[in-house]
Scaffold this motif. Structure first.
Motif, PDB file in Angstrom:
ATOM      1  N   UNK A 225      31.254 -51.826  -9.786  1.00 36.80           N
ATOM      2  CA  UNK A 225      31.256 -53.257  -9.423  1.00 36.80           C
ATOM      3  C   UNK A 225      31.021 -53.548  -7.948  1.00 36.80           C
ATOM      4  N   UNK A 226      31.304 -52.592  -7.061  1.00 38.48           N
ATOM      5  CA  UNK A 226      31.168 -52.848  -5.626  1.00 38.48           C
ATOM      6  C   UNK A 226      29.931 -52.192  -5.024  1.00 38.48           C
ATOM      7  N   UNK A 227      29.142 -51.521  -5.832  1.00 41.08           N
ATOM      8  CA  UNK A 227      27.945 -50.845  -5.332  1.00 41.08           C
ATOM      9  C   UNK A 227      26.707 -51.704  -5.554  1.00 41.08           C
ATOM     10  N   UNK A 228      25.783 -51.626  -4.631  1.00 38.32           N
ATOM     11  CA  UNK A 228      24.551 -52.406  -4.729  1.00 38.32           C
ATOM     12  C   UNK A 228      23.346 -51.489  -4.558  1.00 38.32           C
ATOM     13  N   UNK A 229      22.187 -52.010  -4.918  1.00 41.10           N
ATOM     14  CA  UNK A 229      20.931 -51.267  -4.798  1.00 41.10           C
ATOM     15  C   UNK A 229      20.067 -51.884  -3.712  1.00 41.10           C
ATOM     16  N   UNK A 230      19.387 -51.033  -2.953  1.00 39.39           N
ATOM     17  CA  UNK A 230      18.402 -51.543  -2.000  1.00 39.39           C
ATOM     18  C   UNK A 230      17.182 -52.077  -2.743  1.00 39.39           C
ATOM     19  N   UNK A 231      16.882 -51.430  -3.884  1.00 37.58           N
ATOM     20  CA  UNK A 231      15.703 -51.836  -4.645  1.00 37.58           C
ATOM     21  C   UNK A 231      15.904 -51.494  -6.109  1.00 37.58           C
ATOM     22  N   UNK A 232      15.659 -52.445  -6.996  1.00 38.04           N
ATOM     23  CA  UNK A 232      15.795 -52.218  -8.437  1.00 38.04           C
ATOM     24  C   UNK A 232      14.657 -51.311  -8.931  1.00 38.04           C
ATOM     25  N   UNK A 233      14.939 -50.463  -9.930  1.00 37.84           N
ATOM     26  CA  UNK A 233      13.845 -49.698 -10.539  1.00 37.84           C
ATOM     27  C   UNK A 233      12.806 -50.652 -11.114  1.00 37.84           C
ATOM     28  N   UNK A 234      11.524 -50.341 -10.980  1.00 37.12           N
ATOM     29  CA  UNK A 234      10.490 -51.247 -11.492  1.00 37.12           C
ATOM     30  C   UNK A 234      10.587 -51.381 -13.009  1.00 37.12           C
ATOM     31  N   UNK A 235      10.269 -52.527 -13.551  1.00 37.48           N
ATOM     32  CA  UNK A 235      10.317 -52.708 -15.004  1.00 37.48           C
ATOM     33  C   UNK A 235       9.262 -51.856 -15.688  1.00 37.48           C
ATOM     34  N   UNK A 236       9.490 -51.619 -16.981  1.00 38.80           N
ATOM     35  CA  UNK A 236       8.523 -50.838 -17.758  1.00 38.80           C
ATOM     36  C   UNK A 236       9.223 -49.979 -18.783  1.00 38.80           C
ATOM     37  N   UNK A 237       8.444 -49.256 -19.542  1.00 34.90           N
ATOM     38  CA  UNK A 237       8.969 -48.369 -20.567  1.00 34.90           C
ATOM     39  C   UNK A 237       8.749 -46.918 -20.146  1.00 34.90           C
ATOM     40  N   UNK A 238       9.700 -46.025 -20.398  1.00 35.75           N
ATOM     41  CA  UNK A 238      11.031 -46.309 -20.932  1.00 35.75           C
ATOM     42  C   UNK A 238      11.864 -47.170 -19.985  1.00 35.75           C
ATOM     43  N   UNK A 239      12.845 -47.836 -20.549  1.00 37.52           N
ATOM     44  CA  UNK A 239      13.687 -48.735 -19.768  1.00 37.52           C
ATOM     45  C   UNK A 239      14.613 -47.956 -18.829  1.00 37.52           C
ATOM     46  N   UNK A 240      14.897 -48.562 -17.670  1.00 37.51           N
ATOM     47  CA  UNK A 240      15.954 -48.075 -16.777  1.00 37.51           C
ATOM     48  C   UNK A 240      16.847 -49.277 -16.520  1.00 37.51           C
ATOM     49  N   UNK A 241      17.938 -49.368 -17.304  1.00 40.30           N
ATOM     50  CA  UNK A 241      18.811 -50.541 -17.278  1.00 40.30           C
ATOM     51  C   UNK A 241      19.945 -50.287 -16.296  1.00 40.30           C
ATOM     52  N   UNK A 242      20.079 -51.156 -15.298  1.00 41.99           N
ATOM     53  CA  UNK A 242      21.126 -51.028 -14.282  1.00 41.99           C
ATOM     54  C   UNK A 242      22.122 -52.171 -14.451  1.00 41.99           C
ATOM     55  N   UNK A 243      23.410 -51.821 -14.550  1.00 41.72           N
ATOM     56  CA  UNK A 243      24.477 -52.807 -14.700  1.00 41.72           C
ATOM     57  C   UNK A 243      25.605 -52.478 -13.716  1.00 41.72           C
ATOM     58  N   UNK A 244      26.298 -53.490 -13.195  1.00 43.30           N
ATOM     59  CA  UNK A 244      27.408 -53.192 -12.281  1.00 43.30           C
ATOM     60  C   UNK A 244      28.616 -52.592 -12.990  1.00 43.30           C
ATOM     61  N   UNK A 245      28.879 -53.053 -14.228  1.00 42.29           N
ATOM     62  CA  UNK A 245      30.076 -52.626 -14.953  1.00 42.29           C
ATOM     63  C   UNK A 245      29.863 -52.942 -16.423  1.00 42.29           C
ATOM     64  N   UNK A 246      30.478 -52.162 -17.293  1.00 44.65           N
ATOM     65  CA  UNK A 246      30.379 -52.394 -18.727  1.00 44.65           C
ATOM     66  C   UNK A 246      31.791 -52.422 -19.311  1.00 44.65           C
ATOM     67  N   UNK A 247      32.160 -53.527 -19.936  1.00 47.48           N
ATOM     68  CA  UNK A 247      33.466 -53.614 -20.590  1.00 47.48           C
ATOM     69  C   UNK A 247      33.459 -52.902 -21.940  1.00 47.48           C
ATOM     70  N   UNK A 248      32.308 -52.873 -22.601  1.00 49.41           N
ATOM     71  CA  UNK A 248      32.214 -52.261 -23.926  1.00 49.41           C
ATOM     72  C   UNK A 248      31.735 -50.806 -23.794  1.00 49.41           C
ATOM     73  N   UNK A 249      32.609 -49.951 -23.288  1.00 48.42           N
ATOM     74  CA  UNK A 249      32.209 -48.562 -23.067  1.00 48.42           C
ATOM     75  C   UNK A 249      31.891 -47.834 -24.369  1.00 48.42           C
ATOM     76  N   UNK A 250      32.501 -48.266 -25.463  1.00 48.18           N
ATOM     77  CA  UNK A 250      32.187 -47.613 -26.735  1.00 48.18           C
ATOM     78  C   UNK A 250      30.712 -47.774 -27.083  1.00 48.18           C
ATOM     79  N   UNK A 251      30.117 -48.924 -26.720  1.00 47.86           N
ATOM     80  CA  UNK A 251      28.694 -49.129 -26.967  1.00 47.86           C
ATOM     81  C   UNK A 251      27.839 -48.274 -26.036  1.00 47.86           C
TER      82      UNK A 251
END
Length: 356
Positions: A225-251
Protein backbone atom coordinates in the motif's frame (compact mmCIF):
# COMPACT_ATOMS: atom_id res chain seq x y z
CA UNK A 1 -17.50 -17.18 27.17
CA UNK A 2 -15.63 -13.86 26.94
CA UNK A 3 -12.27 -14.01 25.15
CA UNK A 4 -9.72 -11.26 24.54
CA UNK A 5 -7.33 -11.66 21.61
CA UNK A 6 -3.96 -9.88 21.64
CA UNK A 7 -2.10 -9.72 18.36
CA UNK A 8 -1.45 -6.51 16.47
CA UNK A 9 0.88 -4.61 14.21
CA UNK A 10 1.16 -6.77 11.11
CA UNK A 11 -1.17 -9.11 9.26
CA UNK A 12 0.98 -11.99 10.51
CA UNK A 13 -0.28 -11.34 14.03
CA UNK A 14 -3.79 -10.10 13.23
CA UNK A 15 -5.03 -12.64 10.69
CA UNK A 16 -4.46 -15.72 12.91
CA UNK A 17 -6.28 -13.94 15.74
CA UNK A 18 -9.24 -13.16 13.49
CA UNK A 19 -9.24 -16.70 12.11
CA UNK A 20 -9.50 -17.97 15.69
CA UNK A 21 -12.33 -15.52 16.36
CA UNK A 22 -14.27 -16.81 13.36
CA UNK A 23 -13.75 -20.43 14.39
CA UNK A 24 -14.91 -19.76 17.95
CA UNK A 25 -18.02 -18.03 16.66
CA UNK A 26 -18.78 -21.00 14.42
CA UNK A 27 -18.43 -23.43 17.32
CA UNK A 28 -20.30 -21.25 19.82
CA UNK A 29 -22.09 -18.16 18.41
CA UNK A 30 -22.57 -16.77 21.92
CA UNK A 31 -18.82 -16.28 22.42
CA UNK A 32 -17.92 -12.64 23.15
CA UNK A 33 -14.68 -11.58 21.44
CA UNK A 34 -12.63 -8.43 21.98
CA UNK A 35 -9.41 -7.65 20.11
CA UNK A 36 -6.60 -5.60 21.62
CA UNK A 37 -4.58 -3.38 19.33
CA UNK A 38 -2.70 -0.12 18.94
CA UNK A 39 -3.48 2.87 16.78
CA UNK A 40 -0.39 2.34 14.60
CA UNK A 41 -1.15 -1.23 13.46
CA UNK A 42 -3.15 -2.76 10.61
CA UNK A 43 -5.70 -3.93 13.19
CA UNK A 44 -7.38 -0.51 13.06
CA UNK A 45 -8.51 -1.41 9.55
CA UNK A 46 -8.73 -5.20 9.58
CA UNK A 47 -10.52 -5.84 12.87
CA UNK A 48 -13.51 -3.46 12.44
CA UNK A 49 -13.87 -4.60 8.81
CA UNK A 50 -14.45 -8.14 10.09
CA UNK A 51 -17.03 -6.99 12.62
CA UNK A 52 -15.11 -7.45 15.89
CA UNK A 53 -14.73 -5.07 18.82
CA UNK A 54 -11.31 -3.39 18.90
CA UNK A 55 -9.91 -1.80 22.05
CA UNK A 56 -6.72 0.25 21.72
CA UNK A 57 -3.85 0.42 24.21
CA UNK A 58 -0.52 2.28 23.96
CA UNK A 59 2.08 0.68 21.71
CA UNK A 60 5.22 -0.51 23.49
CA UNK A 61 7.63 -2.00 20.92
CA UNK A 62 9.83 -4.60 22.58
CA UNK A 63 13.30 -5.64 21.43
CA UNK A 64 13.76 -9.25 20.37
CA UNK A 65 16.35 -9.76 23.09
CA UNK A 66 17.04 -8.46 26.60
CA UNK A 67 19.02 -5.28 25.93
CA UNK A 68 19.70 -1.98 27.70
CA UNK A 69 16.79 -0.51 25.70
CA UNK A 70 14.47 -2.22 28.16
CA UNK A 71 15.67 0.17 30.89
CA UNK A 72 13.83 3.07 29.24
CA UNK A 73 10.55 1.21 29.05
CA UNK A 74 9.13 0.66 32.59
CA UNK A 75 6.93 3.77 32.56
CA UNK A 76 5.54 3.17 29.09
CA UNK A 77 5.05 -0.54 29.74
CA UNK A 78 3.25 0.13 33.02
CA UNK A 79 0.79 2.43 31.27
CA UNK A 80 0.08 -0.18 28.60
CA UNK A 81 -0.40 -2.91 31.24
CA UNK A 82 -2.91 -0.73 33.09
CA UNK A 83 -4.77 -0.01 29.84
CA UNK A 84 -4.90 -3.72 28.98
CA UNK A 85 -6.08 -4.59 32.49
CA UNK A 86 -8.87 -2.03 32.16
CA UNK A 87 -10.07 -3.75 28.98
CA UNK A 88 -9.95 -7.17 30.64
CA UNK A 89 -12.02 -5.79 33.53
CA UNK A 90 -14.48 -4.04 31.24
CA UNK A 91 -15.32 -7.14 29.21
CA UNK A 92 -14.98 -9.52 32.20
CA UNK A 93 -12.56 -11.70 30.24
CA UNK A 94 -12.48 -15.45 30.86
CA UNK A 95 -9.34 -16.03 28.78
CA UNK A 96 -6.61 -14.16 26.92
CA UNK A 97 -5.13 -15.56 23.71
CA UNK A 98 -1.94 -13.88 22.52
CA UNK A 99 -0.27 -14.05 19.13
CA UNK A 100 2.70 -11.76 19.74
CA UNK A 101 3.30 -8.21 18.54
CA UNK A 102 3.21 -4.87 20.31
CA UNK A 103 0.07 -5.51 22.34
CA UNK A 104 0.86 -9.01 23.54
CA UNK A 105 3.40 -8.29 26.30
CA UNK A 106 1.27 -5.81 28.27
CA UNK A 107 -1.77 -8.03 27.70
CA UNK A 108 0.04 -11.07 29.13
CA UNK A 109 1.18 -9.13 32.20
CA UNK A 110 -2.29 -7.67 32.73
CA UNK A 111 -3.90 -11.13 32.49
CA UNK A 112 -1.32 -12.51 34.93
CA UNK A 113 -2.17 -9.70 37.33
CA UNK A 114 -5.90 -10.49 37.06
CA UNK A 115 -5.48 -14.27 37.29
CA UNK A 116 -6.97 -14.81 33.82
CA UNK A 117 -5.87 -17.96 31.92
CA UNK A 118 -3.38 -17.23 29.13
CA UNK A 119 -2.96 -19.11 25.86
CA UNK A 120 -0.02 -18.33 23.59
CA UNK A 121 0.20 -19.06 19.88
CA UNK A 122 3.60 -18.58 18.27
CA UNK A 123 3.65 -18.75 14.47
CA UNK A 124 7.44 -18.56 14.02
CA UNK A 125 10.18 -21.05 14.84
CA UNK A 126 11.99 -18.32 16.81
CA UNK A 127 9.59 -16.44 19.08
CA UNK A 128 9.88 -12.76 19.88
CA UNK A 129 10.27 -11.37 23.38
CA UNK A 130 6.53 -10.90 23.93
CA UNK A 131 5.65 -14.55 23.40
CA UNK A 132 8.70 -15.73 25.33
CA UNK A 133 7.36 -13.64 28.20
CA UNK A 134 3.81 -14.90 27.77
CA UNK A 135 4.95 -18.52 27.67
CA UNK A 136 6.16 -18.20 31.28
CA UNK A 137 2.59 -17.64 32.46
CA UNK A 138 0.60 -19.56 29.85
CA UNK A 139 -1.79 -22.38 30.61
CA UNK A 140 -1.25 -23.67 27.06
CA UNK A 141 1.30 -22.92 24.31
CA UNK A 142 0.71 -23.70 20.64
CA UNK A 143 2.94 -23.25 17.62
CA UNK A 144 2.50 -22.76 13.89
CA UNK A 145 5.92 -24.22 13.04
CA UNK A 146 7.14 -27.73 13.90
CA UNK A 147 10.56 -26.37 14.95
CA UNK A 148 9.28 -23.74 17.39
CA UNK A 149 11.79 -23.21 20.20
CA UNK A 150 9.23 -22.44 22.94
CA UNK A 151 9.31 -25.24 25.53
CA UNK A 152 6.21 -27.45 25.67
CA UNK A 153 4.70 -25.88 22.54
CA UNK A 154 2.11 -28.08 20.85
CA UNK A 155 2.42 -27.88 17.04
CA UNK A 156 -1.00 -27.31 15.46
CA UNK A 157 -0.23 -24.98 12.54
CA UNK A 158 -1.31 -21.37 12.14
CA UNK A 159 -5.02 -20.42 12.17
CA UNK A 160 -6.06 -19.29 8.68
CA UNK A 161 -9.05 -17.42 7.32
CA UNK A 162 -11.86 -19.76 6.36
CA UNK A 163 -11.78 -18.52 2.74
CA UNK A 164 -8.15 -19.65 2.47
CA UNK A 165 -8.32 -22.87 4.51
CA UNK A 166 -11.28 -24.07 2.43
CA UNK A 167 -9.97 -22.82 -0.94
CA UNK A 168 -10.20 -25.25 -3.86
CA UNK A 169 -7.46 -23.53 -5.83
CA UNK A 170 -7.68 -25.46 -9.09
CA UNK A 171 -11.47 -25.30 -9.46
CA UNK A 172 -11.38 -21.55 -8.71
CA UNK A 173 -8.53 -20.75 -11.10
CA UNK A 174 -10.48 -19.48 -14.11
CA UNK A 175 -12.84 -17.38 -12.01
CA UNK A 176 -9.97 -15.88 -10.03
CA UNK A 177 -7.97 -14.93 -13.12
CA UNK A 178 -11.00 -13.28 -14.68
CA UNK A 179 -11.51 -11.34 -11.45
CA UNK A 180 -8.08 -9.72 -11.90
CA UNK A 181 -8.44 -9.22 -15.66
CA UNK A 182 -6.05 -12.06 -16.48
CA UNK A 183 -6.41 -14.66 -19.21
CA UNK A 184 -7.45 -18.12 -18.11
CA UNK A 185 -5.01 -20.13 -20.20
CA UNK A 186 -1.62 -18.57 -19.45
CA UNK A 187 0.93 -19.47 -16.73
CA UNK A 188 0.62 -16.92 -13.95
CA UNK A 189 3.16 -15.55 -11.48
CA UNK A 190 1.97 -13.90 -8.27
CA UNK A 191 4.39 -11.34 -6.78
CA UNK A 192 3.86 -9.93 -3.29
CA UNK A 193 5.92 -8.92 -0.29
CA UNK A 194 3.52 -9.44 2.60
CA UNK A 195 1.01 -6.89 3.84
CA UNK A 196 3.49 -4.00 3.43
CA UNK A 197 5.13 -5.03 0.17
CA UNK A 198 8.86 -5.44 -0.52
CA UNK A 199 10.90 -3.05 -2.65
CA UNK A 200 13.53 -5.60 -3.66
CA UNK A 201 10.87 -7.98 -4.97
CA UNK A 202 9.07 -5.13 -6.73
CA UNK A 203 12.18 -3.92 -8.56
CA UNK A 204 13.38 -7.38 -9.60
CA UNK A 205 9.98 -8.54 -10.86
CA UNK A 206 9.31 -5.35 -12.80
CA UNK A 207 12.74 -5.49 -14.44
CA UNK A 208 12.09 -9.12 -15.45
CA UNK A 209 8.62 -8.26 -16.79
CA UNK A 210 9.50 -7.84 -20.49
CA UNK A 211 11.18 -11.26 -20.65
CA UNK A 212 8.38 -12.94 -18.70
CA UNK A 213 5.77 -11.49 -21.04
CA UNK A 214 7.69 -12.49 -24.16
CA UNK A 215 7.72 -16.03 -22.77
CA UNK A 216 3.92 -15.99 -22.40
CA UNK A 217 3.78 -15.51 -18.62
CA UNK A 218 1.25 -13.13 -17.08
CA UNK A 219 1.87 -11.50 -13.70
CA UNK A 220 -0.30 -10.39 -10.79
CA UNK A 221 1.87 -8.02 -8.77
CA UNK A 222 0.91 -6.58 -5.37
CA UNK A 223 3.22 -3.66 -4.61
CA UNK A 224 2.21 -2.94 -1.03
CA UNK A 225 0.00 0.00 0.00
CA UNK A 226 2.87 2.46 0.56
CA UNK A 227 4.98 1.59 -2.48
CA UNK A 228 4.75 3.40 -5.79
CA UNK A 229 6.06 2.90 -9.32
CA UNK A 230 8.11 5.33 -11.36
CA UNK A 231 6.51 3.87 -14.47
CA UNK A 232 3.66 1.39 -15.02
CA UNK A 233 4.35 -1.68 -17.18
CA UNK A 234 3.08 -0.99 -20.71
CA UNK A 235 -0.32 -2.50 -21.53
CA UNK A 236 -0.56 -5.61 -23.67
CA UNK A 237 -0.73 -9.37 -23.59
CA UNK A 238 0.21 -11.24 -21.53
CA UNK A 239 -1.14 -8.97 -18.82
CA UNK A 240 1.02 -7.48 -16.07
CA UNK A 241 -1.52 -6.40 -13.44
CA UNK A 242 -0.19 -4.12 -10.69
CA UNK A 243 -2.25 -3.50 -7.53
CA UNK A 244 -1.32 -1.75 -4.26
CA UNK A 245 -3.10 -4.31 -2.05
CA UNK A 246 -5.52 -7.22 -2.36
CA UNK A 247 -8.10 -8.00 0.32
CA UNK A 248 -9.19 -11.22 -1.41
CA UNK A 249 -5.93 -13.14 -1.11
CA UNK A 250 -7.71 -16.43 -1.70
CA UNK A 251 -8.46 -15.24 -5.24
CA UNK A 252 -4.84 -14.19 -5.77
CA UNK A 253 -3.69 -17.66 -4.71
CA UNK A 254 -6.25 -19.35 -6.93
CA UNK A 255 -5.16 -17.26 -9.93
CA UNK A 256 -1.48 -18.20 -9.61
CA UNK A 257 0.68 -21.13 -10.63
CA UNK A 258 3.71 -19.91 -8.66
CA UNK A 259 4.46 -17.08 -6.22
CA UNK A 260 7.48 -14.85 -5.67
CA UNK A 261 7.23 -13.65 -2.08
CA UNK A 262 8.67 -13.16 1.38
CA UNK A 263 8.68 -16.08 3.82
CA UNK A 264 6.71 -14.78 6.78
CA UNK A 265 4.97 -17.37 8.94
CA UNK A 266 1.49 -16.46 7.72
CA UNK A 267 2.55 -16.42 4.06
CA UNK A 268 4.16 -19.86 4.34
CA UNK A 269 1.18 -21.27 6.24
CA UNK A 270 -1.27 -19.98 3.65
CA UNK A 271 0.71 -21.09 0.59
CA UNK A 272 1.24 -24.61 1.88
CA UNK A 273 -2.40 -24.89 2.97
CA UNK A 274 -3.59 -24.06 -0.56
CA UNK A 275 -0.77 -25.95 -2.30
CA UNK A 276 0.79 -22.99 -4.11
CA UNK A 277 4.54 -23.38 -4.74
CA UNK A 278 6.75 -20.33 -4.38
CA UNK A 279 10.16 -18.79 -4.78
CA UNK A 280 10.77 -17.47 -1.26
CA UNK A 281 12.93 -14.41 -0.56
CA UNK A 282 13.36 -14.27 3.23
CA UNK A 283 13.42 -10.85 4.86
CA UNK A 284 17.11 -10.04 5.38
CA UNK A 285 16.56 -8.46 8.81
CA UNK A 286 15.13 -9.91 12.01
CA UNK A 287 16.19 -13.07 13.80
CA UNK A 288 16.25 -15.38 10.79
CA UNK A 289 12.86 -17.00 11.21
CA UNK A 290 11.86 -16.36 7.60
CA UNK A 291 14.85 -18.33 6.35
CA UNK A 292 13.84 -21.27 8.57
CA UNK A 293 10.27 -21.05 7.27
CA UNK A 294 11.41 -21.13 3.65
CA UNK A 295 14.05 -23.82 4.21
CA UNK A 296 11.44 -26.20 5.60
CA UNK A 297 9.33 -25.84 2.44
CA UNK A 298 12.35 -26.00 0.12
CA UNK A 299 13.46 -29.28 1.71
CA UNK A 300 9.97 -30.66 1.21
CA UNK A 301 9.99 -29.79 -2.51
CA UNK A 302 7.31 -27.12 -2.31
CA UNK A 303 9.43 -24.12 -3.24
CA UNK A 304 12.75 -22.41 -3.91
CA UNK A 305 14.69 -20.02 -1.70
CA UNK A 306 16.95 -17.11 -2.65
CA UNK A 307 18.67 -14.53 -0.46
CA UNK A 308 17.35 -11.00 -0.79
CA UNK A 309 20.81 -9.76 -1.80
CA UNK A 310 20.98 -12.35 -4.60
CA UNK A 311 17.53 -11.66 -6.07
CA UNK A 312 17.92 -10.16 -9.54
CA UNK A 313 15.82 -10.04 -12.70
CA UNK A 314 18.20 -12.62 -14.21
CA UNK A 315 17.62 -14.99 -11.29
CA UNK A 316 13.87 -14.78 -11.87
CA UNK A 317 14.33 -15.45 -15.59
CA UNK A 318 16.72 -18.36 -15.03
CA UNK A 319 14.94 -20.04 -12.10
CA UNK A 320 11.28 -18.99 -11.94
CA UNK A 321 10.48 -18.86 -15.64
CA UNK A 322 11.50 -22.50 -16.36
CA UNK A 323 9.12 -23.71 -13.63
CA UNK A 324 6.22 -21.69 -15.01
CA UNK A 325 6.82 -23.18 -18.47
CA UNK A 326 6.78 -26.76 -17.13
CA UNK A 327 3.24 -27.78 -16.02
CA UNK A 328 4.46 -31.13 -14.70
CA UNK A 329 6.98 -29.47 -12.41
CA UNK A 330 4.37 -26.96 -11.21
CA UNK A 331 2.03 -29.85 -10.39
CA UNK A 332 4.73 -31.77 -8.49
CA UNK A 333 5.71 -28.70 -6.46
CA UNK A 334 2.06 -27.94 -5.73
CA UNK A 335 1.54 -31.42 -4.36
CA UNK A 336 4.69 -31.17 -2.25
CA UNK A 337 3.63 -27.78 -0.84
CA UNK A 338 0.18 -29.08 -0.01
CA UNK A 339 1.65 -32.03 1.92
CA UNK A 340 3.32 -29.54 4.27
CA UNK A 341 0.19 -27.48 4.98
CA UNK A 342 -2.23 -27.49 7.92
CA UNK A 343 -5.79 -26.31 7.36
CA UNK A 344 -7.51 -26.96 10.68
CA UNK A 345 -5.45 -24.97 13.19
CA UNK A 346 -8.27 -22.44 13.68
CA UNK A 347 -10.73 -25.11 14.82
CA UNK A 348 -8.14 -26.99 16.90
CA UNK A 349 -7.18 -23.81 18.75
CA UNK A 350 -10.79 -22.66 19.12
CA UNK A 351 -11.73 -25.93 20.80
CA UNK A 352 -8.80 -25.60 23.18
CA UNK A 353 -9.84 -22.08 24.14
CA UNK A 354 -13.51 -22.94 24.57
CA UNK A 355 -12.59 -25.97 26.70
CA UNK A 356 -11.34 -23.57 29.37
Amino acid sequence: MRVVLAGGGTAGHIEPALALAEAMRRLDPSTSITCLGTERGLETRLVPARGYDLQLIPAVPLPRTLTPALLSMPGRLSGAINAAAAVLDKVRADALVGFGGYVAAPAYLAAKRRGIPIIVHEANPRPGLANRLGARYAAHIFSGHPECSLPKADYIGTPLRGQIASLERFSMGDKARSWFGLQTDRPTLLVFGGSQGARSLNHAALAAAPTLRRAGVQVLHMLGPKNTLDEEPPPGDPQYVVLPYVDRMELAYAAADLALCRAGALTCAELTAVGLPAAYVPLPIGNGEQRINAATIERGGGGLMIDDSDLTPDWIIQNVLPILRDPNRVAAMSEAASALGRKDADVVLARKVLSL
